[in-house]
Design an enzyme around this catalytic site. Structure first.
Site, PDB file in Angstrom:
ATOM      1  CG  ASP A  72      -1.757   0.742   1.849  1.00  0.00           C
ATOM      2  OD1 ASP A  72      -1.696   1.740   0.124  1.00  0.00           O
ATOM      3  OD2 ASP A  72      -2.548   1.396   2.041  1.00  0.00           O
ATOM      4  NE  ARG A  80       0.887   1.563   4.188  1.00  0.00           N
ATOM      5  CZ  ARG A  80       0.091   2.166   4.644  1.00  0.00           C
ATOM      6  NH1 ARG A  80       0.644   3.245   5.572  1.00  0.00           N
ATOM      7  NH2 ARG A  80      -1.063   1.878   4.538  1.00  0.00           N
ATOM      8  NE  ARG A 142      -4.584   8.505   1.701  1.00  0.00           N
ATOM      9  CZ  ARG A 142      -5.960   6.807   1.668  1.00  0.00           C
ATOM     10  NH1 ARG A 142      -6.617   7.026   2.732  1.00  0.00           N
ATOM     11  NH2 ARG A 142      -5.587   5.445   0.780  1.00  0.00           N
ATOM     12  CE  LYS A 172      -5.256   3.585  -2.408  1.00  0.00           C
ATOM     13  NZ  LYS A 172      -3.956   3.011  -1.151  1.00  0.00           N
ATOM     14  CG  HIS A 185      -9.570   2.659   8.136  1.00  0.00           C
ATOM     15  ND1 HIS A 185      -9.397   3.476   6.667  1.00  0.00           N
ATOM     16  CD2 HIS A 185      -8.718   2.154   7.233  1.00  0.00           C
ATOM     17  CE1 HIS A 185      -8.087   3.546   6.234  1.00  0.00           C
ATOM     18  NE2 HIS A 185      -7.876   2.684   6.701  1.00  0.00           N
ATOM     19  CG  ASP A 257     -10.117  -0.355   1.531  1.00  0.00           C
ATOM     20  OD1 ASP A 257      -9.066  -0.916   1.755  1.00  0.00           O
ATOM     21  OD2 ASP A 257     -10.156   0.809   1.748  1.00  0.00           O
TER      22      ASP A 257
END
Length: 496
Positions: A72, A80, A142, A172, A185, A257
């Site tokens: 990701d 990451r 983002r 995405k 989330h 996701d």
């Protein structure tokens, strides 16, 4: 007639993309690769440096040469591969601010080359959401921006660049997470736009991604009544099959996701969400951001097998999903072969892009404040953690500014710790106030207002979405990456 249990188990493992804990693959992952597991996903907890990642992926590939290794990595605030210091690239919102698709493609290709050399073959990026709601708590920088046409052209450029670098792209969060005030989330966002608005805004970048040849699309855990009034997109055959496959013509891999996210897990259960997603048309199930053990992967594998046996999940649908994952694996093998014939090292294009994204504005007349020529006093205001970004990634301008102006001091305040006059310790030194999404946080806005009232010559540096402009000088980086912080420090001092 249902396939033997062993064959079903292998098919079920093939569609899982689990994470794991550690900087080397645990024994269960290596064992599962020999039993049908087709993919794994890496997070910051798995990464030390590029050499270690290359060794990790080589170990995985020794067990299964065509294993899909996902990450990701948005090359922006969500990083990451560079979580230890922050991304050396500026991120989508900064690239959108520059609005040079050739630059966007170059940045993405640079990232793709770096990931491919490390053995990564699928990247859960680009973020193709149109950030049309400035109060969005999870997308923000983002996204490439709030204009659908801009987001579409940069999404396509990013896909082309990343895949030219040897890594499969994954657009995405379909059908678009930009117009929300809820983080999936934590809960299920609801997109209230009608179909005409969806076509004109949310869906435009995904159409562009498909046209650019994107290899994968990630679903968003979003309720979109104009498309399906009952089921979240991840679990909706109308959205995954009717819209993404039939209308948009996408033939690649549909990845969910993370299915442990509360938007779906709270309503349908961890395993229930995975089974329903496969039945709806998803091909790969992402897990492991928070549930990252063999027990979690086994729970999903066994639930998928049981669903086939019971008739809840047609075996043909599971076989189709596994076939698509295999086709993506074959694409990645071919891409790696091409890479080995022309690999090159990373470049400084990220810092170049970050510098181009900086915007400086003067908000009041008076003596010039910039460039800073003396050590400054930097106050960084820390907003609540965005779970997608993670708590471990450094951010700010204090460190790079201190390198250019030795003697610079930096303090950081979260909401409970802000003093009445945050800039008072600066004395006669230049005062720099650093914020992230100032418009979204009342406490931060109040603190900056008090500081600017006491020091009208204060400089405000916005590392998020620059909806609110204040301070004698306002500097917007359009992201909080390492590259963006360095570019801000250079702009403040006129030094490189």
């Amino acid at each position: 007639m249902t396939a033997p249990a062993g064959d079903l188990s292998a098919l079920a493992a093939a569609v899982l993309q689990p994470g794991f804990v550690g900087t080397t693959p645990p024994p269960w992952v290596c064992r599962w690769l020999g039993e049908g597991l087709g993919s794994v996903v890496l997070f910051a907890r798995n990464i030390v440096d590029p050499a270690q990642v290359a060794a990790l992926t080589a170990t995985l590939r020794a067990e299964r040469p065509d294993v899909i290794v996902a990450i990701d990595e948005e090359a922006g605030d969500v990083t990451r591969i560079e979580s230890g210091r922050g991304s050396s690239r500026p991120g989508n919102f900064a690239l959108g601010a520059v609005d040079d698709p050739t630059l966007t493609e170059a940045v993405a290709r640079d990232l793709g080359t770096e990931l491919a050399v490390a053995g990564v073959t699928l990247d859960y990026a680009p973020d193709a959401d149109v950030n049309s709601n400035p109060d969005n708590p999870v997308i923000g920088v983002r996204s490439f921006g709030a204009d659908p046409a801009l987001v579409a052209r940069h999404t396509a450029a990013w896909v082309r660049g990343l895949q030219a670098g040897g890594v499969a792209a994954c657009a995405k969060h379909f059908p678009g997470h930009g117009d929300t005030r809820v983080d999936s989330h934590h809960d299920l966002p609801r997109i209230t736009a009608d179909r005409d608005r969806l076509d004109a805004c949310e869906l435009a970048p995904f159409r562009a991604a498909v046209a650019a040849g994107v290899q994968a699309v990630m679903t968003g855990h979003l309720l979109v009544p104009a498309l399906d009034p009952e089921l979240p997109a991840t679990l909706s055959q109308r959205i995954l099959g009717g819209l993404l496959r039939d209308e948009l013509g996408f033939s690649g891999v549909i990845v969910t996701d993370a299915v442990e996210m509360r938007a779906v897990a709270d309503r349908y259960g961890f395993a229930g969400a995975a089974v329903r997603a496969l039945a709806a048309g998803a091909d790969a199930i992402c897990i492991g951001g928070e549930r990252a053990g063999e027990r979690d992967a086994r729970e999903l594998r066994d639930a998928i097998v049981a669903a086939v046996v019971s008739g809840e999940l047609p075996e043909e649908r599971l076989a189709e999903a596994a076939k698509r994952v295999g086709q993506l694996a074959a694409w990645t093998v071919a891409a790696r072969t091409t890479l080995s014939n022309g690999a090159r090292g990373a470049t400084d294009v990220g810092l170049v892009a970050a510098r181009r994204a900086v915007r400086v504005s003067t908000t009041r007349p008076g003596p010039a404040v910039l460039p800073l020529s003396r050590p400054a006093y930097v106050v960084e205001f820390e907003p609540p953690r965005n779970i997608a970004i993670g708590a471990e990634t450094p951010w700010g301008i204090g460190e790079p500014l201190g390198e250019l102006l030795p003697g610079t001091d930096t303090v950081r305040y979260a909401e409970p710790d802000v003093p009445a006059d945050p800039g008072a310790p600066a004395g006669g030194r230049p005062l720099v106030l650093v914020v992230r999404d100032l418009h979204r946080h009342d406490w931060m806005r109040d603190a900056v207002r008090r500081a600017v009232a006491a020091r009208p010559d204060a400089v405000v540096v916005e590392l998020g979405v620059p909806e609110l402009v204040t301070g004698a000088v306002h500097l917007a980086t359009h992201g909080a990456t390492w590259a963006s912080g360095r570019a801000a420090a250079e702009a403040l001092t006129g030094r490189t």
